[in-house]
Design a protein around this motif. Structure first.
Motif, mmCIF file in Angstrom:
data_model
loop_
_atom_site.group_PDB
_atom_site.id
_atom_site.type_symbol
_atom_site.label_atom_id
_atom_site.label_comp_id
_atom_site.label_asym_id
_atom_site.label_seq_id
_atom_site.Cartn_x
_atom_site.Cartn_y
_atom_site.Cartn_z
ATOM 1 N N VAL A 214 -5.001 -2.413 -11.395
ATOM 2 C CA VAL A 214 -5.494 -1.400 -10.454
ATOM 3 C C VAL A 214 -5.116 -1.716 -9.017
ATOM 4 O O VAL A 214 -5.186 -2.862 -8.584
ATOM 5 C CB VAL A 214 -7.037 -1.311 -10.573
ATOM 6 C CG1 VAL A 214 -7.638 -0.476 -9.456
ATOM 7 C CG2 VAL A 214 -7.424 -0.755 -11.939
ATOM 8 N N LEU A 215 -4.728 -0.670 -8.290
ATOM 9 C CA LEU A 215 -4.589 -0.758 -6.840
ATOM 10 C C LEU A 215 -5.717 0.071 -6.235
ATOM 11 O O LEU A 215 -5.837 1.269 -6.503
ATOM 12 C CB LEU A 215 -3.234 -0.214 -6.367
ATOM 13 C CG LEU A 215 -3.049 -0.148 -4.838
ATOM 14 C CD1 LEU A 215 -3.111 -1.558 -4.226
ATOM 15 C CD2 LEU A 215 -1.739 0.538 -4.483
ATOM 16 N N LYS A 216 -6.564 -0.590 -5.421
ATOM 17 C CA LYS A 216 -7.703 0.102 -4.828
ATOM 18 C C LYS A 216 -7.332 0.741 -3.492
ATOM 19 O O LYS A 216 -6.424 0.297 -2.788
ATOM 20 C CB LYS A 216 -8.862 -0.868 -4.627
ATOM 21 C CG LYS A 216 -9.559 -1.253 -5.926
ATOM 22 C CD LYS A 216 -10.849 -2.019 -5.652
ATOM 23 C CE LYS A 216 -11.641 -2.226 -6.932
ATOM 24 N NZ LYS A 216 -12.931 -2.896 -6.690
ATOM 25 N N LYS A 217 -8.091 1.793 -3.189
ATOM 26 C CA LYS A 217 -7.867 2.557 -1.969
ATOM 27 C C LYS A 217 -7.957 1.672 -0.727
ATOM 28 O O LYS A 217 -7.140 1.780 0.193
ATOM 29 C CB LYS A 217 -8.898 3.684 -1.892
ATOM 30 C CG LYS A 217 -8.803 4.526 -0.631
ATOM 31 C CD LYS A 217 -9.926 5.535 -0.595
ATOM 32 C CE LYS A 217 -9.938 6.277 0.742
ATOM 33 N NZ LYS A 217 -11.067 7.218 0.819
ATOM 34 N N ASP A 218 -8.945 0.772 -0.674
ATOM 35 C CA ASP A 218 -9.132 -0.082 0.498
ATOM 36 C C ASP A 218 -7.936 -1.010 0.715
ATOM 37 O O ASP A 218 -7.518 -1.250 1.850
ATOM 38 C CB ASP A 218 -10.404 -0.914 0.355
ATOM 39 C CG ASP A 218 -11.664 -0.069 0.514
ATOM 40 O OD1 ASP A 218 -11.535 1.090 0.976
ATOM 41 O OD2 ASP A 218 -12.759 -0.555 0.170
ATOM 42 N N ASP A 219 -7.400 -1.550 -0.396
ATOM 43 C CA ASP A 219 -6.234 -2.427 -0.272
ATOM 44 C C ASP A 219 -5.012 -1.658 0.216
ATOM 45 O O ASP A 219 -4.239 -2.146 1.040
ATOM 46 C CB ASP A 219 -5.923 -3.093 -1.619
ATOM 47 C CG ASP A 219 -6.948 -4.158 -1.983
ATOM 48 O OD1 ASP A 219 -7.529 -4.754 -1.058
ATOM 49 O OD2 ASP A 219 -7.178 -4.368 -3.182
ATOM 50 N N LEU A 220 -4.839 -0.441 -0.316
ATOM 51 C CA LEU A 220 -3.729 0.397 0.122
ATOM 52 C C LEU A 220 -3.866 0.724 1.608
ATOM 53 O O LEU A 220 -2.898 0.634 2.369
ATOM 54 C CB LEU A 220 -3.669 1.684 -0.707
ATOM 55 C CG LEU A 220 -2.577 2.682 -0.304
ATOM 56 C CD1 LEU A 220 -1.188 2.074 -0.461
ATOM 57 C CD2 LEU A 220 -2.690 3.968 -1.135
ATOM 58 N N ALA A 221 -5.075 1.091 2.026
ATOM 59 C CA ALA A 221 -5.318 1.441 3.426
ATOM 60 C C ALA A 221 -5.014 0.249 4.335
ATOM 61 O O ALA A 221 -4.444 0.407 5.424
ATOM 62 C CB ALA A 221 -6.757 1.892 3.605
ATOM 63 N N LYS A 222 -5.372 -0.944 3.891
ATOM 64 C CA LYS A 222 -5.133 -2.150 4.683
ATOM 65 C C LYS A 222 -3.635 -2.399 4.850
ATOM 66 O O LYS A 222 -3.162 -2.719 5.948
ATOM 67 C CB LYS A 222 -5.790 -3.351 4.006
ATOM 68 C CG LYS A 222 -5.696 -4.638 4.811
ATOM 69 C CD LYS A 222 -6.433 -5.768 4.105
ATOM 70 C CE LYS A 222 -6.328 -7.065 4.897
ATOM 71 N NZ LYS A 222 -7.022 -8.182 4.235
ATOM 72 N N MET A 223 -2.898 -2.226 3.755
ATOM 73 C CA MET A 223 -1.447 -2.422 3.826
ATOM 74 C C MET A 223 -0.791 -1.390 4.730
ATOM 75 O O MET A 223 0.103 -1.715 5.518
ATOM 76 C CB MET A 223 -0.840 -2.358 2.420
ATOM 77 C CG MET A 223 -1.186 -3.536 1.539
ATOM 78 S SD MET A 223 -0.247 -3.520 -0.002
ATOM 79 C CE MET A 223 -1.035 -2.162 -0.881
ATOM 80 N N VAL A 224 -1.228 -0.134 4.620
ATOM 81 C CA VAL A 224 -0.672 0.931 5.457
ATOM 82 C C VAL A 224 -0.936 0.630 6.928
ATOM 83 O O VAL A 224 -0.048 0.780 7.782
ATOM 84 C CB VAL A 224 -1.250 2.310 5.064
ATOM 85 C CG1 VAL A 224 -0.869 3.373 6.081
ATOM 86 C CG2 VAL A 224 -0.769 2.719 3.676
ATOM 87 N N LYS A 225 -2.142 0.178 7.228
ATOM 88 C CA LYS A 225 -2.507 -0.137 8.611
ATOM 89 C C LYS A 225 -1.620 -1.253 9.165
ATOM 90 O O LYS A 225 -1.153 -1.193 10.319
ATOM 91 C CB LYS A 225 -3.980 -0.552 8.677
ATOM 92 C CG LYS A 225 -4.481 -0.793 10.098
ATOM 93 C CD LYS A 225 -5.968 -1.159 10.099
ATOM 94 C CE LYS A 225 -6.461 -1.414 11.525
ATOM 95 N NZ LYS A 225 -7.892 -1.772 11.547
ATOM 96 N N GLU A 226 -1.392 -2.280 8.358
ATOM 97 C CA GLU A 226 -0.542 -3.388 8.792
ATOM 98 C C GLU A 226 0.871 -2.901 9.090
ATOM 99 O O GLU A 226 1.482 -3.291 10.092
ATOM 100 C CB GLU A 226 -0.500 -4.479 7.717
ATOM 101 C CG GLU A 226 -1.802 -5.264 7.587
ATOM 102 C CD GLU A 226 -1.762 -6.260 6.436
ATOM 103 O OE1 GLU A 226 -0.779 -6.228 5.665
ATOM 104 O OE2 GLU A 226 -2.706 -7.047 6.315
#
Length: 364
Positions: free
Chosen positions: A79-91
């Motif tokens: 699973v890829l979680k929304k919070d992890d995706l959001a963190k990567m996008v922000k970086e």
């Protein structure tokens, strides 16, 4: 806009490892985003290949379990979680903020989400495949790859800085090596080019194996100005003829150039080094490429002024023989075939995997 989105990091890792193991030259630095992982649960710690699973995401779901609302994609239970995706996008956005055109942030953000989810899918299916085939990598192989990275970096860049800036970990290097081994297993001898393929490439790209004609020249310049009156023009023409006469009669060319030339090359005795056709204006080029070695040619006039030219060396150029470049061509074609096989393999693995996207969670 397309330049903002870099090639998938796993493709880059594979290409880097492929290049390093086939003896290619320096590679361009590439941006890399890998999710920062939370700690593993006890159950996950007991699972086989924990290191590889952690490299993609520590969240595993049972085949029939209800997917949590904060999940954006599931690949074979990973699973890829929304919070992890959001963190990567922000970086990534922080890294790219200076390159994003005004009013395009939302478009870039959506593109990054897609890119990072694609990367997650690719990474997951590749890790699953190397695990299923029980492909391993030794510390020695990892260190050899790191040393090769180091040798291919510019002098002012350390390998530690490169890895830190691009967020490349030891686990990433290990995965790149495993992927290379996987491709080698897939390709076998099929990646080896035949003599016919090597000859065909050589014939079709002969211009790439031609050393251009060059001449090593030095000159003395008396510069002219469009505003010069007739008297000044005559004086400058007389001056260059006088300088030429001195050199012809035995004066040191370099000293005459240093004392009298209007070209910055006077600091090097008028030496311009090796020049190719097309690098200088036509009258100068015609004289330089037609003069005999060491002879002092007649005064040549161009839009810049009057020149006295001496040719110090002439390299007529040649086509490099096939035997001299056969091994390099073979390596290039083998790498090309392996890259194609890597692409075909990842397409096949994607089709085989159970991949579920949760678009509604992605937008929340």
């Amino acid at each position: 806009m397309d330049k903002i989105f870099k090639k998938n990091v796993l493709v880059i890792l594979f290409a880097l490892v492929l290049g390093l193991t086939t003896g290619c030259g320096k590679k361009d630095e590439a941006e890399k985003a890998v999710p920062q992982q939370p700690a593993q649960t006890k159950e996950q710690a007991k699972a086989p290949d924990a290191e590889n699973q952690q490299a993609i995401a520590p969240y595993l779901v049972a085949p029939n379990a209800t997917v949590p609302k904060d999940v954006v994609v599931v690949v074979d239970g990973v699973v890829l979680k929304k919070d992890d995706l959001a963190k990567m996008v922000k970086e990534k956005l922080n890294i790219l903020k200076e390159k994003i055109p005004a009013g395009k942030k939302k478009e870039v953000e959506d593109g990054l989400k897609k890119q990072l989810m694609d990367e997650f899918v690719l990474r997951t299916v590749l890790i699953n495949e190397v695990n299923s085939r029980k492909i391993v990598v030794t510390d020695k192989e990892i260190q050899t790859a790191i040393n090769a990275f180091k040798a291919n970096l510019p002098p002012d860049k350390t390998v530690e800085d490169f890895f830190r800036e691009n967020k490349i970990s030891k686990e990433d290097i290990a995965l790149g090596i495993k992927i290379k081994k996987l491709v080698d297993m897939e390709a076998g001898e099929k990646a080896k080019p035949t003599d016919k393929e090597i000859r065909k490439f050589y014939t079709e790209n002969k211009d790439k194996f031609t050393a251009e004609e060059t001449v090593h020249v030095r000159h003395i310049l008396v510069a002219i100005d469009p505003k010069d009156d007739e008297k000044t023009k005559a004086e400058k023409k007389a001056k260059i003829e006088s300088l030429r006469k001195q050199v012809v009669e035995g004066a040191d060319f370099a000293e005459i150039a240093k004392s009298n030339s209007d070209c910055p090359s006077k600091e090097d005795g008028g030496d311009l080094g090796e020049i190719k056709r097309g690098q200088t204006i036509k009258p100068f080029e015609d004289a330089a490429f037609s003069q005999e070695k060491d002879k002092i040619g007649p005064v040549v006039s161009t839009e810049f002024g009057h020149h006295v030219i001496q040719v110090l060396g002439h390299n007529p150029g040649k086509t490099v023989a096939l035997d001299e470049v056969k091994d390099k061509i073979a390596k290039h074609l083998e790498q090309q075939k392996q890259s194609e096989m890597f692409s075909q393999m990842t397409d096949r693995l994607r089709k085989k995997a159970v991949i579920t996207y949760y678009k509604e969670n992605e937008k929340q």
